[in-house]
Design a protein around this motif. Structure first.
Motif, PDB file in Angstrom:
ATOM      1  N   PRO A   1       1.744 -33.668 -19.771  1.00  0.00           N
ATOM      2  CA  PRO A   1       1.669 -33.143 -21.028  1.00  0.00           C
ATOM      3  C   PRO A   1       0.298 -33.116 -21.794  1.00  0.00           C
ATOM      4  O   PRO A   1      -0.471 -33.810 -21.337  1.00  0.00           O
ATOM      5  N   VAL A   2       0.227 -32.124 -22.763  1.00  0.00           N
ATOM      6  CA  VAL A   2      -0.928 -32.123 -23.571  1.00  0.00           C
ATOM      7  C   VAL A   2      -0.283 -32.274 -25.118  1.00  0.00           C
ATOM      8  O   VAL A   2       0.604 -31.337 -25.416  1.00  0.00           O
ATOM      9  N   VAL A   3      -0.748 -33.025 -25.793  1.00  0.00           N
ATOM     10  CA  VAL A   3      -0.405 -33.288 -27.096  1.00  0.00           C
ATOM     11  C   VAL A   3      -1.737 -33.160 -27.998  1.00  0.00           C
ATOM     12  O   VAL A   3      -2.616 -33.866 -28.029  1.00  0.00           O
ATOM     13  N   GLU A   4      -1.866 -31.946 -29.040  1.00  0.00           N
ATOM     14  CA  GLU A   4      -3.061 -31.570 -29.545  1.00  0.00           C
ATOM     15  C   GLU A   4      -2.797 -31.306 -30.870  1.00  0.00           C
ATOM     16  O   GLU A   4      -1.818 -30.506 -31.201  1.00  0.00           O
ATOM     17  N   GLY A   5      -3.588 -31.909 -31.924  1.00  0.00           N
ATOM     18  CA  GLY A   5      -3.798 -31.382 -33.201  1.00  0.00           C
ATOM     19  C   GLY A   5      -2.280 -31.649 -34.067  1.00  0.00           C
ATOM     20  O   GLY A   5      -1.824 -30.872 -34.831  1.00  0.00           O
ATOM     21  N   CYS A   6      -1.636 -32.711 -33.481  1.00  0.00           N
ATOM     22  CA  CYS A   6      -0.241 -33.176 -34.145  1.00  0.00           C
ATOM     23  C   CYS A   6      -0.387 -34.436 -34.726  1.00  0.00           C
ATOM     24  O   CYS A   6      -1.462 -35.109 -34.743  1.00  0.00           O
ATOM     25  N   SER A   7       0.827 -34.416 -35.681  1.00  0.00           N
ATOM     26  CA  SER A   7       0.986 -35.529 -36.321  1.00  0.00           C
ATOM     27  C   SER A   7       2.375 -36.388 -36.143  1.00  0.00           C
ATOM     28  O   SER A   7       3.381 -35.363 -36.227  1.00  0.00           O
ATOM     29  N   LEU A   8       2.245 -37.377 -35.694  1.00  0.00           N
ATOM     30  CA  LEU A   8       3.622 -38.143 -35.223  1.00  0.00           C
ATOM     31  C   LEU A   8       3.566 -39.316 -36.432  1.00  0.00           C
ATOM     32  O   LEU A   8       2.766 -40.227 -35.956  1.00  0.00           O
ATOM     33  N   THR A   9       4.477 -39.302 -37.058  1.00  0.00           N
ATOM     34  CA  THR A   9       4.794 -40.146 -38.167  1.00  0.00           C
ATOM     35  C   THR A   9       6.145 -40.712 -38.442  1.00  0.00           C
ATOM     36  O   THR A   9       7.139 -39.647 -38.420  1.00  0.00           O
ATOM     37  N   GLY A  10       6.306 -41.872 -38.578  1.00  0.00           N
ATOM     38  CA  GLY A  10       7.844 -42.537 -39.159  1.00  0.00           C
ATOM     39  C   GLY A  10       8.612 -42.516 -38.017  1.00  0.00           C
ATOM     40  O   GLY A  10      10.063 -42.248 -38.259  1.00  0.00           O
ATOM     41  N   ASN A  11       8.404 -42.115 -36.747  1.00  0.00           N
ATOM     42  CA  ASN A  11       9.355 -42.336 -35.431  1.00  0.00           C
ATOM     43  C   ASN A  11       9.548 -43.671 -35.215  1.00  0.00           C
ATOM     44  O   ASN A  11       8.734 -44.428 -35.560  1.00  0.00           O
ATOM     45  N   ASN A  12      10.691 -43.712 -34.280  1.00  0.00           N
ATOM     46  CA  ASN A  12      11.305 -45.369 -34.042  1.00  0.00           C
ATOM     47  C   ASN A  12      11.838 -45.360 -32.865  1.00  0.00           C
ATOM     48  O   ASN A  12      12.988 -44.774 -32.647  1.00  0.00           O
ATOM     49  N   ALA A  13      11.706 -46.353 -32.053  1.00  0.00           N
ATOM     50  CA  ALA A  13      12.378 -46.566 -30.912  1.00  0.00           C
ATOM     51  C   ALA A  13      13.076 -48.050 -31.293  1.00  0.00           C
ATOM     52  O   ALA A  13      12.632 -49.070 -31.396  1.00  0.00           O
ATOM     53  N   THR A  14      14.593 -47.795 -31.467  1.00  0.00           N
ATOM     54  CA  THR A  14      15.073 -48.770 -32.243  1.00  0.00           C
ATOM     55  C   THR A  14      15.608 -49.946 -31.406  1.00  0.00           C
ATOM     56  O   THR A  14      15.864 -50.944 -32.256  1.00  0.00           O
ATOM     57  N   GLY A  15      15.900 -49.851 -30.312  1.00  0.00           N
ATOM     58  CA  GLY A  15      16.531 -51.229 -29.431  1.00  0.00           C
ATOM     59  C   GLY A  15      15.561 -52.244 -29.633  1.00  0.00           C
ATOM     60  O   GLY A  15      14.404 -52.185 -29.609  1.00  0.00           O
ATOM     61  N   ALA A  16      16.188 -53.529 -29.751  1.00  0.00           N
ATOM     62  CA  ALA A  16      15.212 -54.728 -29.715  1.00  0.00           C
ATOM     63  C   ALA A  16      14.122 -54.709 -28.501  1.00  0.00           C
ATOM     64  O   ALA A  16      13.031 -55.300 -28.874  1.00  0.00           O
ATOM     65  N   THR A  17      14.135 -54.075 -27.444  1.00  0.00           N
ATOM     66  CA  THR A  17      13.251 -54.038 -26.192  1.00  0.00           C
ATOM     67  C   THR A  17      12.895 -52.597 -26.101  1.00  0.00           C
ATOM     68  O   THR A  17      12.020 -52.288 -25.185  1.00  0.00           O
ATOM     69  N   ALA A  18      13.056 -51.717 -26.923  1.00  0.00           N
ATOM     70  CA  ALA A  18      12.644 -50.122 -27.065  1.00  0.00           C
ATOM     71  C   ALA A  18      11.396 -50.008 -26.950  1.00  0.00           C
ATOM     72  O   ALA A  18      10.498 -50.922 -27.916  1.00  0.00           O
ATOM     73  N   THR A  19      10.712 -49.060 -26.171  1.00  0.00           N
ATOM     74  CA  THR A  19       9.053 -49.038 -26.268  1.00  0.00           C
ATOM     75  C   THR A  19       8.632 -47.465 -26.516  1.00  0.00           C
ATOM     76  O   THR A  19       9.586 -46.543 -26.427  1.00  0.00           O
ATOM     77  N   GLY A  20       7.430 -47.668 -27.354  1.00  0.00           N
ATOM     78  CA  GLY A  20       6.774 -46.324 -27.695  1.00  0.00           C
ATOM     79  C   GLY A  20       7.736 -45.649 -28.980  1.00  0.00           C
ATOM     80  O   GLY A  20       8.275 -44.870 -28.738  1.00  0.00           O
ATOM     81  N   GLY A  21       6.927 -46.354 -29.982  1.00  0.00           N
ATOM     82  CA  GLY A  21       7.625 -45.565 -31.331  1.00  0.00           C
ATOM     83  C   GLY A  21       7.462 -44.119 -31.518  1.00  0.00           C
ATOM     84  O   GLY A  21       8.321 -43.521 -31.936  1.00  0.00           O
ATOM     85  N   ALA A  22       6.206 -43.594 -31.199  1.00  0.00           N
ATOM     86  CA  ALA A  22       5.817 -42.240 -31.378  1.00  0.00           C
ATOM     87  C   ALA A  22       6.011 -41.656 -29.945  1.00  0.00           C
ATOM     88  O   ALA A  22       6.667 -40.455 -29.643  1.00  0.00           O
ATOM     89  N   ILE A  23       5.335 -42.223 -28.875  1.00  0.00           N
ATOM     90  CA  ILE A  23       5.487 -41.626 -27.788  1.00  0.00           C
ATOM     91  C   ILE A  23       5.504 -42.625 -26.512  1.00  0.00           C
ATOM     92  O   ILE A  23       5.009 -43.829 -26.694  1.00  0.00           O
ATOM     93  N   ARG A  24       6.427 -42.465 -25.615  1.00  0.00           N
ATOM     94  CA  ARG A  24       6.608 -43.114 -24.368  1.00  0.00           C
ATOM     95  C   ARG A  24       6.315 -42.394 -23.283  1.00  0.00           C
ATOM     96  O   ARG A  24       7.087 -41.062 -23.268  1.00  0.00           O
ATOM     97  N   THR A  25       5.730 -42.844 -21.984  1.00  0.00           N
ATOM     98  CA  THR A  25       5.606 -42.216 -20.894  1.00  0.00           C
ATOM     99  C   THR A  25       6.112 -43.075 -19.788  1.00  0.00           C
ATOM    100  O   THR A  25       5.855 -44.356 -19.859  1.00  0.00           O
ATOM    101  N   TYR A  26       6.480 -42.418 -18.791  1.00  0.00           N
ATOM    102  CA  TYR A  26       6.606 -43.106 -17.349  1.00  0.00           C
ATOM    103  C   TYR A  26       6.558 -42.162 -16.287  1.00  0.00           C
ATOM    104  O   TYR A  26       7.237 -41.135 -16.168  1.00  0.00           O
ATOM    105  N   MET A  27       5.237 -42.066 -15.765  1.00  0.00           N
ATOM    106  CA  MET A  27       4.856 -40.976 -14.979  1.00  0.00           C
ATOM    107  C   MET A  27       5.134 -41.186 -13.623  1.00  0.00           C
ATOM    108  O   MET A  27       5.444 -40.226 -12.543  1.00  0.00           O
ATOM    109  N   ALA A  28       4.998 -42.442 -12.900  1.00  0.00           N
ATOM    110  CA  ALA A  28       5.130 -42.976 -11.531  1.00  0.00           C
ATOM    111  C   ALA A  28       4.387 -42.103 -10.594  1.00  0.00           C
ATOM    112  O   ALA A  28       4.770 -42.009  -9.443  1.00  0.00           O
TER     113      ALA A  28
END
Length: 168
Positions: free
Chosen positions: A43-70
């Motif tokens: 993925p390419v993320v360019e010229g973006c604004s990521l604001t006010g996003n939420n990973a809600t669970g108690a152990t949730a990860t990556g409020g704006a961006i989460r990756t797992y490429m393996a």
């Protein structure tokens, strides 16, 4: 709102380009409140604004961006992007990169919060397995974490290259 991953977008096995987009106010229960990239994506993320996003669970990860490429043969590219005011119940209030290489240039990661480690960013990926984290000309400022580093948390064997950045 996503039940599991990717509040705004979930990408798997795809070469997605996200450019000049405002991604705000999204939620995901397990991770990637804004964007989630998985398995063999470039993925390419360019010229973006990521604001006010939420990973809600108690152990949730990556409020704006989460990756797992393996796979160390793929890479997330972040350029000229603002990650502002996102949160995660677990690690990576702004960005959570698990077994993911990244090239980050001219990004601003500010006012993100995590319930555990890495308020700004959480990085994992062993260089011996081919993973790399290149962060250049970027700002990490006023992020918060309950434990671990509030700006950038480096997990286990990860060895990021951080050049010409303001990390406070």
């Amino acid at each position: 709102t996503a039940v599991r991953y990717g509040g705004a977008s979930y990408s798997d096995h795809s070469n997605v380009e996200v450019r000049n987009v405002f991604i705000a106010g999204n939620q995901a229960a397990l991770g990637g409140g804004g964007l989630y990239f998985r398995q063999y994506s470039n993925p390419v993320v360019e010229g973006c604004s990521l604001t006010g996003n939420n990973a809600t669970g108690a152990t949730a990860t990556g409020g704006a961006i989460r990756t797992y490429m393996a796979s160390s043969t793929v890479c997330l590219v972040l350029r000229n992007t603002e990650i502002f005011g996102n949160s995660a119940g677990g690690d990576g209030g702004g960005i959570y990169l698990s077994n993911t290489s990244v090239i980050m240039r001219n990004c601003t990661i500010v006012y993100n919060n995590s319930g555990d480690e890495g308020g700004g960013a959480w990085l994992r990926g062993d260089p011996a397995a081919g993973y790399f984290h290149e962060i250049r000309d970027s700002i990490f400022w006023q992020n918060g974490a309950t434990t671990g580093s509030p700006q950038i948390y480096v997990y286990s064997l990860a060895a990021p290259t951080i050049d010409y950045c303001d990390v406070m």
